[in-house]
Design a protein around this motif. Structure first.
Motif, PDB file in Angstrom:
ATOM      1  N   ARG A  52      85.568  47.039  27.195  1.00 33.09           N
ATOM      2  CA  ARG A  52      86.523  45.938  27.196  1.00 33.09           C
ATOM      3  C   ARG A  52      86.094  44.903  26.156  1.00 33.09           C
TER       4      ARG A  52
ATOM      5  N   VAL B 105      91.450  34.007  32.683  1.00 35.74           N
ATOM      6  CA  VAL B 105      91.488  35.027  31.645  1.00 35.74           C
ATOM      7  C   VAL B 105      90.070  35.157  31.112  1.00 35.74           C
TER       8      VAL B 105
ATOM      9  N   PRO C  34      93.824  41.872  33.354  1.00 32.12           N
ATOM     10  CA  PRO C  34      94.903  41.316  32.537  1.00 32.12           C
ATOM     11  C   PRO C  34      95.962  40.654  33.416  1.00 32.12           C
TER      12      PRO C  34
ATOM     13  N   PRO D 289      91.241  35.211  23.497  1.00 31.96           N
ATOM     14  CA  PRO D 289      91.958  36.251  24.262  1.00 31.96           C
ATOM     15  C   PRO D 289      93.216  36.718  23.553  1.00 31.96           C
TER      16      PRO D 289
ATOM     17  N   ASP E 220      94.448  40.818  27.411  1.00 32.14           N
ATOM     18  CA  ASP E 220      94.037  39.926  28.496  1.00 32.14           C
ATOM     19  C   ASP E 220      95.236  39.376  29.265  1.00 32.14           C
TER      20      ASP E 220
END
Length: 682
Positions: A320, A334, A340, A510, A548
């Motif tokens: 990730r 987040v 997500p 993000p 995200d």
């Protein structure tokens, strides 16, 4: 050496051509669509009838299981009657697992034989054993002796072959040396491939199937890389095995198959659904059409990859992306450890009251949207928003701002907001000063976040501002994206380029994945087409470790948009919000009715959030595909069910009429059962 010519646009991998009867696979041939009969192979009439039904809806290659010599002998009559019905040009494939004798019979009658290298003349007892180099070589020599007769006969008869690795059925030899990994899957296939090449036999297609799209994607990528290192260019058959049924099965298949097709990989595909096999064909055809519309006219052999620089992401191992954590309000975080977040889109400000009411649908109680996006065109829209008294079933609002609006226009709304807002605004190249101004002014409103929509080129020009902004509350997303001959990148590639640009500048900002009309691939406007688009874009990026926040802005129905978003997240393994079912698509080996059984078990256990249940018709792939499942329900004999915890069979030969209740008892014993009434009361 990369696994594809470009990570940003679709350039088809140039594979060798393999003729399966009269049907060409690979090379410049179009993507071929396959399926498999589910009848008892020895019931010739039923099998021919189903093969005809498949061919009539566009199935180009039909596979039939041959679990024993009697079934393999039946292929002669099946081939004869299928041809007599007018389908002589549609090739048949014999599906072989354990018995070389069945393969040697089947190759006499059909155009192609599929062998599973984990099962074919090999051991699979899940035994822990250390293989010395000499012992390993002895195993390979035994394998060479067992597999060579089929290779030689296939070459003599002009038959094709698929070496089809399944994640769930790797041999003990492979498991003990390479583990239950994509590398083990690839090595399993290469062992058989080298034996075939030693006999100068090359009419081979390869596959790397798994029920987990991430594992499947990584295995195919690694296979292409490894083959290129050995100057091999065999075609690929793509599929996600045990995908399940309904929307979930279509999503999983589209994530795995679609991601690879967008990378230019794949020559033939099968969508494996726990449904009547004729329903697989329209899904596969739609995927194939979307992929072929994105492929450029050129093809590139894998040993000439890449034609473009690779992005910094490791495509062979899932990780990730590391991002900066943000609190979007009321605990909606987040960050790298957070799932997500789901955003749903309202048509306009005036529609918000009715929209909020629709989102209070009871079916969304456990999985509501966390954000609501609403277009803001004028200062009047902002005033209307301030005047509304809303009880929104979401944590935050996303204001999708007309670029003509200024921070001054927003000031009253920002001051009046009782919760957190995300301000979505597009920034073009050369607007660094404007972005810096927005960030400066928003520092006075620390609850609110700026979502920067930009093209990769624009983001590159803005990156220095984002970097110097440090811990500013910023999210990055893609500006409206419409591929053209002058800009052929598909949306997956463009989001990858956004992420690569952020990486180049050391930014941990993000990333928000938006499904918009501009990100859609070729196809009609049906729900299936939109589902495939969402799966191919959002699912592919999630399997790359990117994303995200997600939004499906192509869905007019809010409830359906939210459900589809959560289902795509579940299919990609990015956010588990309901029971996960791994179910095989049925075939002649199946020992019970998979469709009715799967639906029956779903009705009883579908409320168990986060529990993974595998439903397998036989033991061919069952124990292996259940490697990461909590519980397994597997056909052990006619009318008998074996129950598993992970790979371990804990109850044998339970009468099927008692098996559902015993499965529930097993779930309860392991502390994972919750009564449905309790769930409803939460």
């Amino acid at each position: 050496m990369s696994y594809c010519a470009s990570r940003f646009r679709s350039v088809r991998r140039r594979s060798s051509e393999v003729m399966v009867g009269d049907v060409g696979v690979g090379g410049l041939y179009p993507l071929r669509v396959q399926s498999m009969t589910t009848t008892n192979t020895q019931d010739v009439a039923a099998t021919v009838k189903q093969a005809i039904a498949l061919a009539e809806v566009g199935c180009e290659i039909v596979r039939v299981t041959a679990p024993n010599k009697a079934a393999a002998r039946a292929l002669k009559d099946i081939r004869s009657e299928f041809s007599a019905a007018g389908f002589a040009s549609v090739p048949l494939v014999a599906d072989i697992h354990f018995l070389p004798s069945a393969a040697m019979e089947a190759v006499e009658h059909v155009e192609k034989v599929r062998v599973n290298p984990g099962n074919y003349a090999d051991k699979k007892k899940f035994a822990v054993q250390e293989y010395s180099d000499s012992a390993y070589e002895e195993e390979l020599a035994r394998l060479h002796e067992a597999f060579s007769p089929l290779v030689k006969r296939s070459r003599e008869l002009g038959r094709a072959m698929r070496i089809g690795t399944n994640h769930g059925s790797l041999s003990d030899r492979i498991m003990n040396r390479y583990g239950d990994t994509p590398l083990g899957m690839v090595e399993s296939a290469l062992e058989f491939l080298r034996i075939a090449e030693s006999h100068d036999y090359h009419a081979i297609v390869l596959s790397m199937k798994a029920s987990n799209p991430k594992v499947m994607i990584e295995a195919y990528r690694l296979l292409v890389k490894r083959m290129a290192e050995e100057s091999m260019h065999y075609p690929l058959h793509l599929g996600v095995t045990e995908a399940g049924d309904g929307e979930d099965g279509r999503i999983k298949s589209a994530i795995g198959i679609g991601s690879l097709l967008l990378d230019g990989l794949g020559d033939t595909i099968r969508v494996s659904l726990t449904e009547d096999p004729v329903y697989e064909i329209p899904v596969a055809q739609a995927l194939a059409a979307k992929a072929m519309a994105t492929w450029s006219g050129d093809t590139v052999p894998a040993d000439q990859f890449p034609i473009e620089p690779a992005d910094p992401l490791d495509p062979f191992h899932f990780n990730r992306r590391d991002v900066r954590s943000l609190d979007l309000g009321d605990g909606a975080l987040v960050g790298p450890e957070q799932p997500p977040r789901v955003i749903v889109s309202a048509p306009d400000v005036a529609a918000l009251p009715d929209f909020a009411t629709a989102l209070k649908n009871p079916t969304l109680k456990d999985n509501p949207p966390e954000g609501i996006r609403v277009p803001i065109e004028t200062p009047a829209d902002l005033k209307t928003l301030r005047d509304l008294s809303l009880d929104l079933p979401a944590t935050f609002l996303v204001l999708d701002l007309n670029p003509d609006l200024t921070v001054d226009d927003l000031a009253p709304t920002l001051e009046a907001a009782s919760g957190s807002l995300i301000l979505l605004r597009e920034f073009a190249s050369g607007s660094s000063a404007l972005l810096a101004s927005w960030l400066d002014q928003l520092r006075a409103s620390p609850r609110h976040t700026l979502a920067v929509a930009a093209s990769p080129a624009a983001l590159a020009s803005l990156a220095s501002v984002l970097t110097t902004a440090g811990e500013a509350r910023v999210i990055v997303t893609l500006a409206d994206h419409r591929p053209s001959p002058q800009s052929p990148e598909h949306a997956v590639g463009t989001y990858r380029r956004l992420a690569a640009t952020l990486h180049t500048h050391g930014s941990r900002t993000p990333l928000w994945i938006r499904n918009t009309p501009g990100t859609a691939l070729a196809g009609d406007k049906s729900f299936l087409s939109r589902l495939l688009d969402a799966s191919m874009l959002t699912g592919s990026l999630l399997c790359d470790g990117l994303g995200d926040m997600v939004s499906l802005e192509t869905e007019g129905d809010a409830v359906r948009a939210v459900k589809l978003a959560y289902n795509v997240l579940q299919g990609a393994g990015a956010r588990i919000t309901k029971t996960e079912f791994v179910a095989c698509p049925s075939c002649g080996r199946t020992l019970f009715d998979l469709q009715s059984t799967t639906q029956r078990i779903r009705e009883q256990t579908g409320h168990l959030k986060g529990v993974k249940i595998a439903i397998m018709g036989c033991i061919v792939n069952g124990p292996g595909e259940m490697a990461d499942a909590d519980f397994g329900y597997v056909g052990g004999a006619p009318g008998k069910i074996n129950l598993y915890v992970g790979k371990t069979c804990v109850q044998y030969n339970i009468p099927q009429k008692n098996a559902d209740a015993r499965l529930i008892e097993l779930i309860r014993e392991h502390g994972k059962w919750v009564d449905p009434d309790h769930v409803a009361a939460v």
